[in-house]
Design an enzyme around this catalytic site. Sequence first.
Site, PDB file in Angstrom:
ATOM      1  N   ARG A 123     -16.386  -5.067  29.048  1.00  0.00           N
ATOM      2  CA  ARG A 123     -17.092  -5.604  27.838  1.00  0.00           C
ATOM      3  C   ARG A 123     -16.657  -5.114  26.624  1.00  0.00           C
ATOM      4  NH1 ARG A 123     -23.212  -3.635  29.009  1.00  0.00           N
ATOM      5  NH2 ARG A 123     -22.011  -2.198  30.571  1.00  0.00           N
TER       6      ARG A 123
ATOM      7  N   ALA B  51      13.500  10.916 -24.527  1.00  0.00           N
ATOM      8  CA  ALA B  51      13.093   9.603 -24.248  1.00  0.00           C
ATOM      9  C   ALA B  51      14.143   8.677 -23.982  1.00  0.00           C
ATOM     10  CB  ALA B  51      11.986   9.095 -25.195  1.00  0.00           C
TER      11      ALA B  51
ATOM     12  N   LYS C 187       6.203  11.728  -3.920  1.00  0.00           N
ATOM     13  CA  LYS C 187       6.753  12.068  -2.526  1.00  0.00           C
ATOM     14  C   LYS C 187       7.543  13.308  -2.182  1.00  0.00           C
ATOM     15  CE  LYS C 187      10.110  10.815  -0.561  1.00  0.00           C
ATOM     16  NZ  LYS C 187      11.691  10.347  -0.336  1.00  0.00           N
TER      17      LYS C 187
END
Length: 453
Positions: A16, A423, A351
């Site tokens: 089932r 930057a 990561k």
Amino acid sequence: MAEWLTVILAAGKGTRMKSALPKVLHKVGGKPMVQQVMDAATQAGASRNIVVVGFGGDEVKTAIGEQAQCVVQQEQLGTGHAVMQAQGLLAGFSGTVMVLAGDTPLLTEALLKRLHQEHEAKGAAATVLTFIPDDAAAYGRVVRNEAGQVVKIVERKDATEEEAAIREVNSAIYCFDCKALLDALGKINCDNAQGEYYLTDVIGILAARGDLVWAVVADDHQDTMGINSRRQLAEAEQIMRRRKLEQLMDDGVTVMDPASTYVDAQVQVGRDTILYPNTWLEGATVIGENCAIGPDVRLQNVAVGDGCTLHFLYGHDCRVGDGVIAGPYVHLRPQTKLADKVKIGNFVEVKNSSIGQGSKIPHLSYIGDADMGAGVNMGCGCVTVNYDGKQKHRTTIADGAFVGCNANLVAPVTVGEGAYVAAGSTITKDVPAESLGVARARQTNIDGWTKRR
Ligand code: UD1
Ligand code: CA
């Protein structure tokens, strides 16, 4: 206490479920059902588990690994026949054998302990765990005599009208004296409505020969619920989830919205931590005290320290120290280590990197394969350029470094202690300590250009 062991029946196909996966490998509370059963038995004190496998046997065996001995039931000729397959492994054992089904994931350590203890205390040949459901449905009926002793168990299909009216039913969980079980198994046949070897017949055989057969009635019949369909799987999942959340709440965790909070069984959460809606804590995740987790957080195998605030974040296989603030929209990928008081937010992916104490990566950055010291400030939009198309390389950013907005650090490269990166620089060479690395074209302004154009 004397050693006791289990035989877990898990050979059925579970038609089932309409699944290619063997029924007992479907997960409830983040673990395969058969694993839940083995864990409950082991926690209750079983020293060894024997699992009877059949349909999808190899897959079930692989999932079980070294945790139990498996025996194969080639053809599913009934629950009695299934236990017979374990006879070889039971020969010579003289203690208690608990028989369980692999599709009852809601069993608890406490219930199995109680069953085992009453069985031993009574010195019974067999003890059946029974329950009284609202609807006795197709369960085996427990027939008792006037003195209340169990005389036999009758399957619904074999029951007389009078027997069918009995409300106490068999959970298919039992304790047996091993020798009595093996004796009686040798005497059962398949002379019944389903043409199967019923384990339940063992009960009648033992009672008829004058052995003591005892019954323990489960207070909460949810505990013994067997799963036969996806609907029941979802029901069990909800019960399991609710139980875990109630345990956390009892232990001092605030769960703001239990309906949208998903916590796997083995997850730990410390006191005074608040779980906000839509939080998923999975696998071997451990959360410390006084944290605010969620809304919208999914953690898989993540260790989080005390006093952290994590929101709108997905983290997997990583470690987060104390007092870390992360989110919204943060992805922490495997092998990431955030030290204490790190701050990460607004579309940042990290990561396989370690980020030192108090360092900040607040906006729009990718940090991969990096070793970052303490007190580093990463400007908006910084990228560690870690992949050259063939290999991954590491970036080192030493203590107190300041990396300006939109800088690319092309690995392998080191930014020294206290160094600055201007930057917009694309850094391809090491920046020594206390120095400024600038790597961008100088700006030229052309006077009157707009008009001439
Ligand atoms: C069984 C009991 C019934 C009880 C019910 C509780 C018998 C004869 N009846 O009925 O009294 O109320 O459980 O759920 O025991 N299995 C095998 N090999 C087989 C047959 C079954 O390993 O040949 C396993 C199944 O995978 C399952 C368990 O045994 O895990 C129970 O089998 P199932 O067919 O569900 O028994 P029921 O007919 O429900
Ligand atoms: Ca069943």
